[in-house]
Write a protein that holds these residues in place. Structure first.
Motif: not given
Length: 321
Positions: A261-265, A268-276
């Protein structure tokens, strides 16, 4: 994106120095920090992400040890409350020869169970944050109200919400109460990580896809079913795809799901940036990359003893590619 805020239990895991023995036959244990939501926060911080933990520990030696352990991993502990009235929770973990484990808990009640809704500050939650919680903090009062209050704040502020059922039936009055409660909050999370065994427990359906489709709804955008050495399966509103597991020699599975879960979040924290989240998940390739990364985090954690001590740094995961 902002930080990941994880709420729930923070406790001492006493891990045996030898595996394959029952609790009555184990002579030596090692003290280690544990508690699934705390492990998730630590996993993110050890990877280099920004994570904060909300919870309550006793104002005792164990509680101070836990707070300092989180701080050393890089977790923000400003939201950790200390209790002079209740002691820090303890859990004794027995490791079987196959790496699986059993738990015996001492928390009746412990400090983590006594976090109140009034102790949860709305100002802790900021735009761009992710709120993560599990089911253990939904078992008793008043921590259930604290968990739900944090969920309400997260919903009002438009945060991404992550939920890991992390079923521990030994802590519930009965299995039906656990099932009913978990099902109530399943659909209130954008992201749900669930094991194949937990999926069957909640639905009674052997066919995985049918079981997920029965549960998928509400604000769910991503459900990831983890299957240990068999990898995991991604379910979104638009597609389903399998992701293989990294092959390792597991010695202790404690905290592996939390590392996942930590790896997934973190990803997401690093790669999602400003997109939804919806836009991010439209890329099947990116979703697969995220879950593959999470799987490597979980696999590496099984090659070490304990929970937080076993969590990988980013360089450990990068080396595995």
């Amino acid at each position: 994106m902002g930080k990941v805020i994880s709420l729930g239990e923070l406790l001492i895991d006493f891990v045996p120095k030898e595996k394959g023995k029952s609790l009555k036959d184990i002579l030596e244990f090692e003290k280690a920090a544990g508690g699934a939501p705390a492990n998730v926060a630590a996993a993110i911080a050890k990877l280099g992400g920004k994570a904060a933990f909300i919870g309550k520990v006793g104002n005792d030696g164990f509680g101070h040890f836990l707070e300092e352990t989180l701080q050393r991993t890089g977790v923000l502990t400003n939201f950790v409350v200390k209790s002079d009235e209740y002691k820090t929770a303890l859990a004794f973990v027995t490791n079987q020869d196959n790496g699986e484990r059993e738990f015996m808990f001492y928390r009746d009640p412990s400090a983590d169970m006594m976090l109140t809704a009034e102790e949860v500050d709305e100002q802790w939650f900021e735009e761009g944050d992710i709120y993560h919680f599990g089911s253990v903090s939904l078992i008793g009062h008043p921590v259930r109200e604290a968990t739900v209050e944090a969920l309400r704040i997260a919903q009002e502020k438009g945060l991404i919400i992550s939920f890991d059922p992390n079923v521990r039936l030994a802590l519930w009055d009965d299995a039906e109460a656990a099932k009913e409660c978990i099902l109530r909050y399943f659909k209130q999370a954008h992201i749900v990580k669930i094991s194949d065994e937990e999926l069957y427990f909640l639905t009674g359906i052997e066919n995985e896809r049918e079981a997920v489709h029965q549960l998928f709804g509400g604000i769910n955008e991503l459900v990831v079913v983890t299957k240990g050495a068999l990898g995991s399966v991604i379910y979104t509103r638009d597609y389903c795809q399998s992701v293989g597991a990294m092959k390792v020699e597991a010695i202790d599975t404690t905290g592996a799901g939390d590392a996942f879960v930590g790896g997934l979040l973190f990803f997401l924290q690093k790669e999602m940036k400003s997109s939804s989240l919806i836009d991010f998940l439209k890329s099947e390739g990116k979703a697969r990359e995220m879950v593959s990364f999470a799987g490597k985090c979980g696999a590496i954690a099984t090659t070490r003893r304990g929970a937080i001590p076993a969590l990988p740094a980013l360089e450990d995961v990068v080396k595995s590619y």
